[in-house]
Motif scaffolding. Structure first.
Motif, PDB file in Angstrom:
ATOM      1  N   ASN A  46       0.838  -1.203   0.000  1.00 59.20           N
ATOM      2  CA  ASN A  46       0.000   0.000   0.000  1.00 59.20           C
ATOM      3  C   ASN A  46       0.869   1.246   0.000  1.00 59.20           C
ATOM      4  OD1 ASN A  46      -2.263  -1.634   0.286  1.00 59.20           O
ATOM      5  ND2 ASN A  46      -2.506  -1.250   2.472  1.00 59.20           N
ATOM      6  N   THR A  47       0.270   2.383  -0.324  1.00 58.77           N
ATOM      7  CA  THR A  47       0.938   3.648  -0.077  1.00 58.77           C
ATOM      8  C   THR A  47       0.907   3.885   1.439  1.00 58.77           C
ATOM      9  OG1 THR A  47      -1.154   4.835  -0.416  1.00 58.77           O
ATOM     10  CG2 THR A  47       0.328   4.624  -2.311  1.00 58.77           C
ATOM     11  N   PRO A  48       1.888   4.583   1.995  1.00 61.93           N
ATOM     12  CA  PRO A  48       1.990   4.691   3.454  1.00 61.93           C
ATOM     13  C   PRO A  48       0.807   5.379   4.116  1.00 61.93           C
ATOM     14  CG  PRO A  48       3.584   6.128   2.367  1.00 61.93           C
ATOM     15  CD  PRO A  48       3.034   5.219   1.317  1.00 61.93           C
ATOM     16  N   GLU A  49       0.094   6.235   3.362  1.00 61.99           N
ATOM     17  CA  GLU A  49      -1.001   6.984   3.974  1.00 61.99           C
ATOM     18  C   GLU A  49      -2.345   6.254   3.948  1.00 61.99           C
ATOM     19  OE1 GLU A  49      -0.692   8.304  -0.344  1.00 61.99           O
ATOM     20  OE2 GLU A  49       0.695   7.963   1.317  1.00 61.99           O
ATOM     21  N   CYS A  50      -2.380   5.010   3.475  1.00 66.25           N
ATOM     22  CA  CYS A  50      -3.633   4.255   3.485  1.00 66.25           C
ATOM     23  C   CYS A  50      -4.175   4.129   4.918  1.00 66.25           C
ATOM     24  CB  CYS A  50      -3.425   2.861   2.902  1.00 66.25           C
ATOM     25  SG  CYS A  50      -3.444   2.790   1.097  1.00 66.25           S
ATOM     26  N   ALA A  51      -5.498   4.226   5.056  1.00 63.80           N
ATOM     27  CA  ALA A  51      -6.117   4.168   6.381  1.00 63.80           C
ATOM     28  C   ALA A  51      -5.974   2.777   6.995  1.00 63.80           C
ATOM     29  CB  ALA A  51      -7.586   4.555   6.293  1.00 63.80           C
ATOM     30  N   VAL A  52      -5.698   2.752   8.289  1.00 64.97           N
ATOM     31  CA  VAL A  52      -5.515   1.514   9.051  1.00 64.97           C
ATOM     32  C   VAL A  52      -6.438   1.554  10.263  1.00 64.97           C
ATOM     33  CG1 VAL A  52      -3.105   1.261   8.345  1.00 64.97           C
ATOM     34  CG2 VAL A  52      -3.644   2.543  10.427  1.00 64.97           C
ATOM     35  N   LEU A  53      -6.549   0.424  10.951  1.00 68.46           N
ATOM     36  CA  LEU A  53      -7.200   0.423  12.256  1.00 68.46           C
ATOM     37  C   LEU A  53      -6.136   0.616  13.326  1.00 68.46           C
ATOM     38  CD1 LEU A  53      -9.935  -2.391  12.351  1.00 68.46           C
ATOM     39  CD2 LEU A  53     -10.149   0.014  11.711  1.00 68.46           C
ATOM     40  N   GLU A  54      -6.347   1.581  14.201  1.00 68.55           N
ATOM     41  CA  GLU A  54      -5.485   1.767  15.366  1.00 68.55           C
ATOM     42  C   GLU A  54      -6.177   1.088  16.541  1.00 68.55           C
ATOM     43  OE1 GLU A  54      -3.127   5.480  16.412  1.00 68.55           O
ATOM     44  OE2 GLU A  54      -4.802   5.606  17.829  1.00 68.55           O
TER      45      GLU A  54
END
Length: 283
Positions: A46-54
């Motif tokens: 992915n590109t580094p700014e893709c949304a993740v779950l924290e």
């Protein structure tokens, strides 16, 4: 799609936040540990700014309704797929119907779940990051469904290893620069800042971490001025407050230190009772 069977203690969707809106009082928000989030996304392609779950302290229970690939980074909370343990910093192919769950926290405090092409939640002001008052909800809730893209190609077998830079997870060293009001501290107060340990108080969250010990404050009040994640404020009573990703955009307490980006990630992996030490970095 991913169905939230159980949301966990405090699970949010985050990316790298909202930039360009501080003049309207909108916090930057975004991932607390940018190192871990970037690493998980990189491993997935992915590109580094893709949304993740924290995921904070205790993890959610998730049902995947499509095939996809995932990667978990940061804190180790004993992740399992269908009851079988998986490792952090590994690509894991997920089949439709698989259940991802988490166990007991073993190391760190926040982990990150990345999926192929990222999570597609509510998009406001150029960001997926959840924040109360900006997005409709500020945490995941039981029964909701998150949008993700389907990925039907299991990863090819790999014959190389990646050395992950995660030493900061266990570090208690918080590297800082001098803040704008640092030189207003006495020499004795400056020495005390760097010669002792400080404990994380029970008052810690995505907005700020307060430290239990106090520092004498003889600095006169300042006009309200700009602050940012990583700013260390000194209150009139001597409390040290370290602003984090959901912090306000202005403040009136003296700004005596400023954390580096890696130090913010390190602090994000600490919780109540953990000790830290400041280390001054020269420009």
């Amino acid at each position: 799609m991913i169905k939230i069977i159980h949301p966990g203690f405090y699970t949010t969707v985050q990316d790298f936040g909202r930039n360009g809106f501080k003049q309207y009082g909108v916090p930057i928000s975004g991932v607390m540990d940018a190192i871990a989030a970037k690493t998980a996304n990189y491993l997935l392609g992915n590109t580094p700014e893709c949304a993740v779950l924290e995921i904070t302290m205790s993890g959610p229970k998730l049902e995947f309704q499509v095939n996809t690939s995932i990667c978990i980074s940061g804190a180790y909370i004993n992740p399992c797929v269908n009851g079988n343990a998986i490792k952090n910093y590994r690509l894991v192919f997920i089949n439709k119907g698989d259940i991802l769950s988490f166990g007991r926290l073993q190391a760190g405090f926040r982990c990150y779940l990345a999926v192929y092409k990222g999570f597609k939640s509510e998009y406001v002001m150029g960001s997926y990051s959840m924040y109360n008052g900006i997005t409709k909800q500020n945490v995941l809730v039981k029964g909701e469904v998150l949008k993700i893209e389907e990925y039907d190609k299991p990863p090819k077998k790999m014959y190389s290893r990646l050395k992950v830079r995660n030493h900061y997870l266990k570090s208690h060293e918080i590297v800082v620069f001098k803040g704008p009001e640092y030189d207003k501290l006495s020499g004795e107060e400056q020495n005390e800042l760097f010669s002792r340990s400080f404990k994380i108080s029970k008052d810690n969250n995505r907005m700020a971490y307060q430290l239990s010990e106090t520092l004498e404050n003889n600095i006169s009040s300042i006009l309200t001025t700009g602050v940012m994640p990583g700013t260390v404020q000194l209150t009139p009573s001597g409390k040290l407050i370290i602003l984090m990703k959901d912090c306000q955009t202005t403040g009136g307490y003296p700004r005596i230190l400023q954390l580096t980006n890696e130090a913010i990630a390190t602090l994000a992996q600490k919780y109540t009772g953990n000790s830290i030490r400041f280390k001054l970095k020269m420009y």
